[in-house]
Design a protein around this motif. Structure first.
Motif, PDB file in Angstrom:
ATOM      1  N   PRO A 122       9.544 -14.091 -20.263  1.00  0.00           N
ATOM      2  CA  PRO A 122       8.998 -12.732 -20.188  1.00  0.00           C
ATOM      3  C   PRO A 122       7.294 -12.666 -20.380  1.00  0.00           C
ATOM      4  O   PRO A 122       6.815 -12.534 -21.110  1.00  0.00           O
ATOM      5  N   GLY A 123       6.580 -13.620 -19.589  1.00  0.00           N
ATOM      6  CA  GLY A 123       5.494 -13.921 -19.737  1.00  0.00           C
ATOM      7  C   GLY A 123       4.552 -12.445 -19.238  1.00  0.00           C
ATOM      8  O   GLY A 123       5.250 -11.642 -18.637  1.00  0.00           O
ATOM      9  N   PRO A 124       3.119 -12.473 -19.508  1.00  0.00           N
ATOM     10  CA  PRO A 124       2.426 -11.596 -18.986  1.00  0.00           C
ATOM     11  C   PRO A 124       2.252 -11.202 -17.421  1.00  0.00           C
ATOM     12  O   PRO A 124       2.430 -12.517 -16.682  1.00  0.00           O
ATOM     13  N   VAL A 125       2.529 -10.064 -16.888  1.00  0.00           N
ATOM     14  CA  VAL A 125       2.438  -9.859 -15.746  1.00  0.00           C
ATOM     15  C   VAL A 125       1.170  -9.016 -15.118  1.00  0.00           C
ATOM     16  O   VAL A 125       0.604  -8.122 -16.020  1.00  0.00           O
ATOM     17  N   GLY A 126       0.446  -9.589 -13.889  1.00  0.00           N
ATOM     18  CA  GLY A 126      -0.525  -8.731 -13.578  1.00  0.00           C
ATOM     19  C   GLY A 126      -0.304  -8.100 -11.931  1.00  0.00           C
ATOM     20  O   GLY A 126       0.544  -8.551 -11.332  1.00  0.00           O
ATOM     21  N   TRP A 127      -1.130  -7.145 -11.525  1.00  0.00           N
ATOM     22  CA  TRP A 127      -1.097  -6.677 -10.155  1.00  0.00           C
ATOM     23  C   TRP A 127      -2.189  -6.848  -9.480  1.00  0.00           C
ATOM     24  O   TRP A 127      -3.360  -6.492  -9.762  1.00  0.00           O
ATOM     25  N   TRP A 128      -2.114  -7.182  -8.335  1.00  0.00           N
ATOM     26  CA  TRP A 128      -3.308  -7.310  -7.265  1.00  0.00           C
ATOM     27  C   TRP A 128      -2.954  -6.739  -6.093  1.00  0.00           C
ATOM     28  O   TRP A 128      -1.987  -7.188  -5.395  1.00  0.00           O
ATOM     29  N   GLY A 129      -3.473  -5.580  -5.734  1.00  0.00           N
ATOM     30  CA  GLY A 129      -3.332  -5.061  -4.451  1.00  0.00           C
ATOM     31  C   GLY A 129      -4.278  -3.962  -4.082  1.00  0.00           C
ATOM     32  O   GLY A 129      -4.446  -2.909  -4.720  1.00  0.00           O
ATOM     33  N   LEU A 130      -4.800  -4.075  -2.822  1.00  0.00           N
ATOM     34  CA  LEU A 130      -5.728  -3.332  -2.247  1.00  0.00           C
ATOM     35  C   LEU A 130      -5.211  -2.331  -1.121  1.00  0.00           C
ATOM     36  O   LEU A 130      -4.361  -2.853  -0.363  1.00  0.00           O
ATOM     37  N   SER A 131      -5.682  -1.326  -0.853  1.00  0.00           N
ATOM     38  CA  SER A 131      -5.164  -0.582   0.179  1.00  0.00           C
ATOM     39  C   SER A 131      -3.968  -0.185   0.253  1.00  0.00           C
ATOM     40  O   SER A 131      -3.447   0.455  -0.699  1.00  0.00           O
ATOM     41  N   LEU A 132      -3.044  -0.606   1.240  1.00  0.00           N
ATOM     42  CA  LEU A 132      -1.375  -0.327   1.126  1.00  0.00           C
ATOM     43  C   LEU A 132      -1.033  -0.993  -0.223  1.00  0.00           C
ATOM     44  O   LEU A 132      -0.128  -0.353  -1.057  1.00  0.00           O
ATOM     45  N   GLY A 133      -1.756  -2.279  -0.949  1.00  0.00           N
ATOM     46  CA  GLY A 133      -1.477  -2.600  -2.227  1.00  0.00           C
ATOM     47  C   GLY A 133      -1.625  -1.652  -3.435  1.00  0.00           C
ATOM     48  O   GLY A 133      -1.382  -1.861  -4.411  1.00  0.00           O
ATOM     49  N   THR A 134      -2.410  -0.573  -2.971  1.00  0.00           N
ATOM     50  CA  THR A 134      -2.561   0.453  -4.040  1.00  0.00           C
ATOM     51  C   THR A 134      -1.955   1.695  -3.913  1.00  0.00           C
ATOM     52  O   THR A 134      -1.306   2.241  -4.975  1.00  0.00           O
ATOM     53  N   ILE A 135      -1.790   1.988  -2.600  1.00  0.00           N
ATOM     54  CA  ILE A 135      -0.628   3.143  -2.048  1.00  0.00           C
ATOM     55  C   ILE A 135       0.597   2.813  -2.921  1.00  0.00           C
ATOM     56  O   ILE A 135       1.130   3.783  -3.547  1.00  0.00           O
ATOM     57  N   ARG A 146       5.456  -4.027 -18.273  1.00  0.00           N
ATOM     58  CA  ARG A 146       5.166  -5.345 -18.416  1.00  0.00           C
ATOM     59  C   ARG A 146       3.816  -5.802 -17.404  1.00  0.00           C
ATOM     60  O   ARG A 146       3.397  -6.882 -18.000  1.00  0.00           O
ATOM     61  N   ILE A 147       3.354  -4.862 -16.832  1.00  0.00           N
ATOM     62  CA  ILE A 147       2.250  -5.136 -16.090  1.00  0.00           C
ATOM     63  C   ILE A 147       0.701  -4.895 -17.186  1.00  0.00           C
ATOM     64  O   ILE A 147       0.587  -3.743 -17.523  1.00  0.00           O
ATOM     65  N   GLU A 148       0.326  -5.983 -17.379  1.00  0.00           N
ATOM     66  CA  GLU A 148      -0.936  -5.808 -18.379  1.00  0.00           C
ATOM     67  C   GLU A 148      -2.276  -5.671 -17.891  1.00  0.00           C
ATOM     68  O   GLU A 148      -3.400  -5.731 -18.592  1.00  0.00           O
ATOM     69  N   ALA A 149      -2.291  -6.154 -16.381  1.00  0.00           N
ATOM     70  CA  ALA A 149      -3.862  -5.594 -16.004  1.00  0.00           C
ATOM     71  C   ALA A 149      -3.686  -5.611 -14.311  1.00  0.00           C
ATOM     72  O   ALA A 149      -2.674  -5.975 -13.748  1.00  0.00           O
ATOM     73  N   ALA A 150      -4.685  -4.798 -13.876  1.00  0.00           N
ATOM     74  CA  ALA A 150      -4.393  -4.516 -12.326  1.00  0.00           C
ATOM     75  C   ALA A 150      -5.658  -4.483 -11.547  1.00  0.00           C
ATOM     76  O   ALA A 150      -6.726  -4.056 -12.269  1.00  0.00           O
ATOM     77  N   VAL A 151      -5.602  -4.942 -10.436  1.00  0.00           N
ATOM     78  CA  VAL A 151      -6.677  -5.164  -9.347  1.00  0.00           C
ATOM     79  C   VAL A 151      -6.412  -4.121  -8.178  1.00  0.00           C
ATOM     80  O   VAL A 151      -5.317  -4.352  -7.798  1.00  0.00           O
TER      81      VAL A 151
END
Lengths: 243, 243
Positions: A122-135, A146-151
């Motif tokens: 269960p390590g740290p999880v991040g999100w990276w998503g622009l445009s559709l990846g933000t929608i 679990r998501i600790e930081a996001a782009v």
């Protein structure tokens, strides 16, 4: 491919070479970066693979990508011209209010599946998503503790799920780096500023660059990798090549 | 102190220790960073000194600071409460259309004086100035071809010299990093966006952070140092301490 209650979730996982320089960090604490592809793209499109290589080789992370609705392996009818995929997505976005919920559940199932692998914890999880990846990603980040930081970014308070995006933004708590393309012809910057403004995370910043929706500069990609890996505790590996 | 046609320009210059690690770069090509202080501050206020130390010790640059109108050693009557200095500056800004020209000439004379020193040559010059440092610095950057990169911001298309700022922005060509404080109570962000939009430099980016006018985060200062030293060819010195 991940199965969720009979639903097929096409996914791909990149992992560091276990004999590589990141090995001594301990597999359980290896961060997992979830990358959302762009509209008309898919889970293995060029920029997703490039990002995955940077996160994996230079920072020792795992990277997970999943095909979005009517994209990639979700297409029953196979390949289609990008503009056709975009049109189909726009229709789906307009007509299927459950689309966002389905994708959030698919991503959560995919993260569950990765963390359930023998050598993963269960390590740290991040999100990276622009445009559709933000929608699709902003609601996921809001609902997945679990998501600790996001782009995020290249998206504004607009479109059929505008209210859902606003609600998700208001409930965000994790650190956010938000990108705006100054001359974005799809999601104008004033709507993007409104979405950034709606984000409740105390730790957030916005980076804007000149150019249209598709002209995100290398500088932005580099800053996004530094931001996420800083927050997830994955500094550059000692043996990594210089950027 | 620099003399310009009988006018006294109070200035301070920080230089690397000649026995330090930057020595082998050659004194002639040492970049000069000009730092404009903030409203009610002066050429030796804390953040100017902190920036100077980073540019000098970590990147081997020279740093030059000059007192602005009714600030620091320009005050005939000595120290005054900050709000009094700000009021006096606001009056001067309103009533003296030559103020900007005078400061541009003072800065150019100070750069001339530094470059005329025995061990200094015509190396690259950068500008760092937010708020008052943009009110006075943006016209300087526009008119001084020796300036090769600029950090600007915390200012908008507003105030008595609004037209002058717009004109200067339109003639900029050098790389720019522009900062916005999202909740700026002095120069609201929509006016700041308008000023950024007016900048003609093809190579520009905007970084926005939450908080009021005085709450620029360390992250922004760090990014500004990296940006300027990258552009001026002054990467971190090998012997520098880690940031």
């Amino acid at each position: 491919v991940v199965e969720r209650e009979g639903r097929r979730v096409p996914a791909v996982l990149w992992e560091p070479d276990p004999s590589g320089p990141g090995d001594e960090r301990g597999q359980e604490s290896v961060p997992l970066v979830c990358v959302g592809h762009g509209g008309s793209g898919h889970k293995r499109q060029d920029f997703v693979v490039d990002l995955a290589h940077s996160f994996v080789r230079r920072h020792g992370c795992r990277v997970l990508a999943v095909d979005g609705p009517v994209h990639g392996e979700r297409r029953a009818t196979g390949d289609a011209p990008p503009q056709m995929v975009l049109l189909q997505f726009a229709q789906r976005w307009q007509q299927d209010p459950a689309m966002t919920d389905e994708m959030v559940a698919d991503w959560r199932a995919a993260i569950d599946a990765v963390q359930a692998l023998d050598d993963v914890g269960p390590g740290p999880v991040g999100w990276w998503g622009l445009s559709l990846g933000t929608i699709l990603g902003l609601p996921l980040v809001a609902e997945e503790p679990r998501i600790e930081a996001a782009v995020l970014g290249l998206m504004g308070l607009s479109g059929p799920t505008r209210d859902r995006l606003e609600e998700a933004a208001a409930s965000l708590r994790c650190p956010v780096l938000f990108f705006v393309q100054w001359h974005d012809e799809l999601f104008p910057r004033d709507r993007a500023f409104a979405l950034f403004d709606a984000i409740s995370s105390p730790d957030r910043r916005l980076h804007a660059h000149p150019g249209g929706h598709g002209e995100v500069p290398t500088e932005a990609l580099r800053a996004s990798i530094t931001f996420l890996t800083d927050r997830l505790g994955a500094p550059p590996l000692p043996a990594a090549e210089p950027r």
